[in-house]
Design a protein around this motif. Sequence first.
Motif, PDB file in Angstrom:
ATOM      1  N   VAL A 188       0.813  -1.218   0.000  1.00 30.20           N
ATOM      2  CA  VAL A 188       0.000   0.000   0.000  1.00 30.20           C
ATOM      3  C   VAL A 188       0.845   1.267   0.000  1.00 30.20           C
ATOM      4  N   ALA A 189       2.127   1.156   0.356  1.00 33.61           N
ATOM      5  CA  ALA A 189       2.996   2.330   0.333  1.00 33.61           C
ATOM      6  C   ALA A 189       3.195   2.842  -1.094  1.00 33.61           C
ATOM      7  N   ASN A 190       2.925   1.966  -2.085  1.00 31.61           N
ATOM      8  CA  ASN A 190       3.086   2.360  -3.485  1.00 31.61           C
ATOM      9  C   ASN A 190       1.801   2.919  -4.103  1.00 31.61           C
ATOM     10  N   LEU A 191       0.724   3.021  -3.316  1.00 36.27           N
ATOM     11  CA  LEU A 191      -0.547   3.511  -3.850  1.00 36.27           C
ATOM     12  C   LEU A 191      -0.458   4.928  -4.416  1.00 36.27           C
ATOM     13  N   PRO A 192       0.240   5.868  -3.761  1.00 34.49           N
ATOM     14  CA  PRO A 192       0.333   7.213  -4.362  1.00 34.49           C
ATOM     15  C   PRO A 192       0.918   7.183  -5.776  1.00 34.49           C
ATOM     16  N   LYS A 193       1.947   6.353  -5.990  1.00 32.03           N
ATOM     17  CA  LYS A 193       2.532   6.240  -7.328  1.00 32.03           C
ATOM     18  C   LYS A 193       1.536   5.601  -8.295  1.00 32.03           C
ATOM     19  N   ALA A 194       0.776   4.598  -7.801  1.00 37.61           N
ATOM     20  CA  ALA A 194      -0.215   3.936  -8.657  1.00 37.61           C
ATOM     21  C   ALA A 194      -1.308   4.915  -9.067  1.00 37.61           C
ATOM     22  N   LYS A 195      -1.722   5.781  -8.133  1.00 44.46           N
ATOM     23  CA  LYS A 195      -2.753   6.778  -8.450  1.00 44.46           C
ATOM     24  C   LYS A 195      -2.251   7.754  -9.511  1.00 44.46           C
ATOM     25  N   GLU A 196      -0.989   8.157  -9.394  1.00 45.21           N
ATOM     26  CA  GLU A 196      -0.440   9.073 -10.384  1.00 45.21           C
ATOM     27  C   GLU A 196      -0.358   8.418 -11.758  1.00 45.21           C
ATOM     28  N   LEU A 197      -0.008   7.116 -11.805  1.00 44.80           N
ATOM     29  CA  LEU A 197       0.003   6.389 -13.073  1.00 44.80           C
ATOM     30  C   LEU A 197      -1.405   6.326 -13.670  1.00 44.80           C
ATOM     31  N   ALA A 198      -2.421   6.115 -12.808  1.00 47.23           N
ATOM     32  CA  ALA A 198      -3.804   6.053 -13.284  1.00 47.23           C
ATOM     33  C   ALA A 198      -4.244   7.401 -13.848  1.00 47.23           C
ATOM     34  N   ARG A 199      -3.857   8.500 -13.174  1.00 41.69           N
ATOM     35  CA  ARG A 199      -4.204   9.833 -13.672  1.00 41.69           C
ATOM     36  C   ARG A 199      -3.527  10.106 -15.012  1.00 41.69           C
ATOM     37  N   ASP A 200      -2.259   9.667 -15.126  1.00 40.09           N
ATOM     38  CA  ASP A 200      -1.536   9.860 -16.382  1.00 40.09           C
ATOM     39  C   ASP A 200      -2.176   9.045 -17.508  1.00 40.09           C
TER      40      ASP A 200
END
Length: 248
Positions: A204-216
Amino acid sequence: MELSNLLQNILNERRKKNQSYSMRAFARDLSISSGRLSDIINRKYVPGAAVAERIIGSLELTEDERPKIRQLIEHSHQSLKLLGGAHQLQDAHLSILADWHHYAILNLMETQDFQSEAAWIAKRLNLSVEIVEDSLSKLLSFELIEKREDRFTPTHKNITTTHEIPSEVIREGHRQVIMQSLDSLEMDPTELRDITSITLPVNVANLPKAKELARDFRRKIATLLEEGDKTEVYNICVQIVPVTRTKA
Protein backbone atom coordinates in the motif's frame (compact mmCIF):
# COMPACT_ATOMS: atom_id res chain seq x y z
CA MET A 1 -41.05 26.27 3.53
CA GLU A 2 -37.97 24.77 1.87
CA LEU A 3 -37.16 21.14 1.09
CA SER A 4 -34.81 21.02 4.08
CA ASN A 5 -37.65 21.97 6.44
CA LEU A 6 -40.04 19.49 4.87
CA LEU A 7 -37.63 16.57 5.22
CA GLN A 8 -36.75 17.55 8.78
CA ASN A 9 -40.46 17.69 9.67
CA ILE A 10 -41.07 14.25 8.11
CA LEU A 11 -38.07 12.86 10.03
CA ASN A 12 -39.40 14.34 13.30
CA GLU A 13 -42.85 12.84 12.71
CA ARG A 14 -41.40 9.40 12.06
CA ARG A 15 -39.27 9.64 15.17
CA LYS A 16 -42.38 10.38 17.22
CA LYS A 17 -43.85 7.09 16.03
CA ASN A 18 -40.57 5.19 16.38
CA GLN A 19 -37.91 6.59 18.74
CA SER A 20 -35.22 4.39 17.20
CA TYR A 21 -35.85 5.79 13.70
CA SER A 22 -32.58 7.42 12.65
CA MET A 23 -31.27 9.75 9.97
CA ARG A 24 -29.60 6.71 8.38
CA ALA A 25 -32.94 4.84 8.29
CA PHE A 26 -34.68 7.87 6.74
CA ALA A 27 -31.94 8.14 4.09
CA ARG A 28 -32.34 4.45 3.30
CA ASP A 29 -36.10 4.90 2.87
CA LEU A 30 -35.46 7.85 0.53
CA SER A 31 -32.93 5.80 -1.51
CA ILE A 32 -30.13 8.30 -0.88
CA SER A 33 -27.06 8.27 1.37
CA SER A 34 -27.22 9.56 4.95
CA GLY A 35 -24.50 12.11 4.14
CA ARG A 36 -26.50 13.48 1.24
CA LEU A 37 -29.68 13.67 3.37
CA SER A 38 -27.75 15.52 6.08
CA ASP A 39 -26.45 18.02 3.49
CA ILE A 40 -29.99 18.65 2.19
CA ILE A 41 -31.44 19.18 5.66
CA ASN A 42 -28.53 21.48 6.60
CA ARG A 43 -28.96 23.47 3.34
CA LYS A 44 -25.50 22.49 2.05
CA TYR A 45 -26.87 20.73 -1.03
CA VAL A 46 -29.92 21.07 -3.26
CA PRO A 47 -30.74 17.86 -5.16
CA GLY A 48 -30.80 17.79 -8.95
CA ALA A 49 -33.69 16.39 -10.96
CA ALA A 50 -32.64 12.74 -10.79
CA VAL A 51 -32.16 12.69 -6.99
CA ALA A 52 -35.27 14.83 -6.49
CA GLU A 53 -37.42 12.35 -8.41
CA ARG A 54 -35.94 9.51 -6.35
CA ILE A 55 -36.91 11.32 -3.13
CA ILE A 56 -40.39 12.15 -4.42
CA GLY A 57 -40.97 8.51 -5.44
CA SER A 58 -39.76 7.23 -2.06
CA LEU A 59 -42.10 9.54 -0.13
CA GLU A 60 -45.14 7.94 -1.84
CA LEU A 61 -46.81 11.29 -2.46
CA THR A 62 -50.13 11.85 -4.18
CA GLU A 63 -50.25 13.35 -7.66
CA ASP A 64 -51.33 16.68 -6.12
CA GLU A 65 -48.42 16.69 -3.64
CA ARG A 66 -45.66 15.92 -6.16
CA PRO A 67 -45.74 19.35 -7.93
CA LYS A 68 -45.58 21.07 -4.54
CA ILE A 69 -42.38 19.21 -3.65
CA ARG A 70 -40.86 20.08 -7.02
CA GLN A 71 -41.70 23.75 -6.33
CA LEU A 72 -39.94 23.50 -2.96
CA ILE A 73 -36.83 22.16 -4.69
CA GLU A 74 -36.92 24.94 -7.27
CA HIS A 75 -37.33 27.47 -4.47
CA SER A 76 -34.26 25.98 -2.76
CA HIS A 77 -32.26 26.39 -5.97
CA GLN A 78 -33.36 30.03 -6.26
CA SER A 79 -32.38 30.67 -2.63
CA LEU A 80 -28.95 29.19 -3.32
CA LYS A 81 -28.44 31.58 -6.25
CA LEU A 82 -29.48 34.59 -4.14
CA LEU A 83 -27.07 33.69 -1.35
CA GLY A 84 -24.07 33.90 -3.68
CA GLY A 85 -20.59 33.85 -2.23
CA ALA A 86 -17.68 31.49 -2.76
CA HIS A 87 -18.86 28.72 -0.41
CA GLN A 88 -22.37 28.50 -1.86
CA LEU A 89 -21.02 28.64 -5.42
CA GLN A 90 -18.60 25.82 -4.66
CA ASP A 91 -21.40 23.65 -3.21
CA ALA A 92 -23.56 24.37 -6.26
CA HIS A 93 -20.81 23.30 -8.64
CA LEU A 94 -20.26 20.14 -6.60
CA SER A 95 -23.96 19.34 -6.99
CA ILE A 96 -23.44 19.56 -10.76
CA LEU A 97 -20.64 16.99 -10.45
CA ALA A 98 -22.77 14.58 -8.44
CA ASP A 99 -25.22 13.60 -11.19
CA TRP A 100 -23.54 12.02 -14.22
CA HIS A 101 -25.98 13.42 -16.77
CA HIS A 102 -24.80 17.04 -16.39
CA TYR A 103 -21.29 16.21 -17.52
CA ALA A 104 -22.60 13.78 -20.17
CA ILE A 105 -24.72 16.56 -21.69
CA LEU A 106 -21.71 18.90 -21.69
CA ASN A 107 -19.67 16.35 -23.62
CA LEU A 108 -22.51 15.40 -25.94
CA MET A 109 -22.47 19.02 -27.13
CA GLU A 110 -19.04 18.37 -28.63
CA THR A 111 -20.09 15.39 -30.75
CA GLN A 112 -20.42 15.70 -34.51
CA ASP A 113 -24.22 15.43 -34.87
CA PHE A 114 -25.30 17.23 -31.66
CA GLN A 115 -28.75 18.81 -31.72
CA SER A 116 -29.80 21.50 -29.21
CA GLU A 117 -33.17 19.91 -28.51
CA ALA A 118 -34.07 18.44 -25.12
CA ALA A 119 -35.92 15.52 -26.74
CA TRP A 120 -32.91 14.62 -28.90
CA ILE A 121 -30.52 14.81 -25.92
CA ALA A 122 -32.90 12.73 -23.80
CA LYS A 123 -33.03 9.99 -26.43
CA ARG A 124 -29.24 9.89 -26.88
CA LEU A 125 -28.59 9.60 -23.12
CA ASN A 126 -31.64 7.51 -22.19
CA LEU A 127 -33.00 10.26 -19.92
CA SER A 128 -36.38 11.90 -19.49
CA VAL A 129 -36.96 15.24 -21.22
CA GLU A 130 -37.69 16.78 -17.80
CA ILE A 131 -34.26 15.79 -16.44
CA VAL A 132 -32.54 17.16 -19.56
CA GLU A 133 -34.40 20.48 -19.34
CA ASP A 134 -33.52 20.77 -15.64
CA SER A 135 -29.87 20.06 -16.41
CA LEU A 136 -29.70 22.59 -19.24
CA SER A 137 -31.19 25.22 -16.93
CA LYS A 138 -28.53 24.53 -14.27
CA LEU A 139 -25.67 24.45 -16.77
CA LEU A 140 -26.81 27.81 -18.14
CA SER A 141 -27.24 29.37 -14.68
CA PHE A 142 -23.70 28.37 -13.66
CA GLU A 143 -22.37 29.58 -17.03
CA LEU A 144 -21.03 26.15 -17.93
CA ILE A 145 -22.86 26.39 -21.27
CA GLU A 146 -24.15 29.24 -23.39
CA LYS A 147 -26.82 29.49 -26.08
CA ARG A 148 -26.12 31.25 -29.35
CA GLU A 149 -28.59 31.29 -32.22
CA ASP A 150 -30.60 28.45 -30.63
CA ARG A 151 -27.51 26.25 -30.22
CA PHE A 152 -26.00 25.18 -26.90
CA THR A 153 -22.21 25.20 -26.60
CA PRO A 154 -19.97 24.50 -23.57
CA THR A 155 -17.97 27.41 -22.12
CA HIS A 156 -15.18 25.03 -21.04
CA LYS A 157 -15.08 26.40 -17.51
CA ASN A 158 -13.23 24.10 -15.13
CA ILE A 159 -15.63 22.06 -12.96
CA THR A 160 -13.18 19.60 -11.42
CA THR A 161 -12.49 19.53 -7.69
CA THR A 162 -9.48 18.91 -5.46
CA HIS A 163 -8.27 15.29 -5.23
CA GLU A 164 -8.53 13.35 -1.95
CA ILE A 165 -11.21 15.57 -0.33
CA PRO A 166 -13.83 13.27 1.26
CA SER A 167 -17.13 14.57 -0.15
CA GLU A 168 -20.48 12.78 -0.30
CA VAL A 169 -21.22 14.63 -3.50
CA ILE A 170 -18.08 13.28 -5.17
CA ARG A 171 -18.76 9.78 -3.86
CA GLU A 172 -22.27 9.90 -5.31
CA GLY A 173 -20.83 10.84 -8.69
CA HIS A 174 -18.47 7.87 -8.53
CA ARG A 175 -21.35 5.55 -7.58
CA GLN A 176 -23.33 6.64 -10.61
CA VAL A 177 -20.39 6.05 -12.96
CA ILE A 178 -19.84 2.57 -11.51
CA MET A 179 -23.55 1.78 -11.93
CA GLN A 180 -23.28 2.81 -15.58
CA SER A 181 -20.40 0.35 -15.99
CA LEU A 182 -22.64 -2.41 -14.61
CA ASP A 183 -25.38 -1.45 -17.07
CA SER A 184 -22.87 -1.48 -19.93
CA LEU A 185 -21.72 -4.95 -18.89
CA GLU A 186 -25.25 -6.23 -19.47
CA MET A 187 -26.31 -4.17 -22.50
CA ASP A 188 -23.30 -3.32 -24.68
CA PRO A 189 -21.40 -5.73 -26.96
CA THR A 190 -17.73 -6.32 -26.14
CA GLU A 191 -16.55 -4.36 -29.19
CA LEU A 192 -18.08 -1.20 -27.65
CA ARG A 193 -16.72 -1.61 -24.11
CA ASP A 194 -13.70 -2.85 -22.18
CA ILE A 195 -14.19 -3.94 -18.58
CA THR A 196 -11.26 -5.90 -17.17
CA SER A 197 -9.72 -6.43 -13.74
CA ILE A 198 -6.78 -8.00 -11.95
CA THR A 199 -6.53 -9.10 -8.32
CA LEU A 200 -3.09 -9.07 -6.71
CA PRO A 201 -1.29 -8.62 -3.39
CA VAL A 202 -0.03 -5.05 -3.01
CA ASN A 203 2.30 -2.86 -1.02
CA VAL A 204 0.00 0.00 0.00
CA ALA A 205 3.00 2.33 0.33
CA ASN A 206 3.09 2.36 -3.49
CA LEU A 207 -0.55 3.51 -3.85
CA PRO A 208 0.33 7.21 -4.36
CA LYS A 209 2.53 6.24 -7.33
CA ALA A 210 -0.21 3.94 -8.66
CA LYS A 211 -2.75 6.78 -8.45
CA GLU A 212 -0.44 9.07 -10.38
CA LEU A 213 0.00 6.39 -13.07
CA ALA A 214 -3.80 6.05 -13.28
CA ARG A 215 -4.20 9.83 -13.67
CA ASP A 216 -1.54 9.86 -16.38
CA PHE A 217 -3.30 6.98 -18.15
CA ARG A 218 -6.63 8.85 -18.08
CA ARG A 219 -5.03 11.94 -19.59
CA LYS A 220 -3.32 9.97 -22.36
CA ILE A 221 -6.33 7.84 -23.28
CA ALA A 222 -8.59 10.92 -23.26
CA THR A 223 -6.23 12.66 -25.70
CA LEU A 224 -6.28 9.59 -27.95
CA LEU A 225 -10.05 9.11 -27.93
CA GLU A 226 -10.76 12.79 -28.63
CA GLU A 227 -8.76 12.74 -31.87
CA GLY A 228 -10.82 13.03 -35.06
CA ASP A 229 -14.61 13.12 -35.37
CA LYS A 230 -16.37 12.66 -32.01
CA THR A 231 -19.68 10.77 -32.27
CA GLU A 232 -20.35 9.23 -28.82
CA VAL A 233 -19.83 10.01 -25.12
CA TYR A 234 -17.88 7.49 -22.98
CA ASN A 235 -16.82 7.14 -19.35
CA ILE A 236 -13.22 6.26 -18.49
CA CYS A 237 -13.33 4.63 -15.07
CA VAL A 238 -10.06 3.30 -13.62
CA GLN A 239 -10.67 1.49 -10.33
CA ILE A 240 -7.97 0.73 -7.77
CA VAL A 241 -9.78 -0.60 -4.69
CA PRO A 242 -8.95 -2.94 -1.77
CA VAL A 243 -10.58 -6.37 -1.72
CA THR A 244 -9.36 -7.14 1.80
CA ARG A 245 -10.83 -5.05 4.59
CA THR A 246 -8.15 -2.57 5.63
CA LYS A 247 -6.79 -2.86 9.16
CA ALA A 248 -7.78 -0.17 11.67
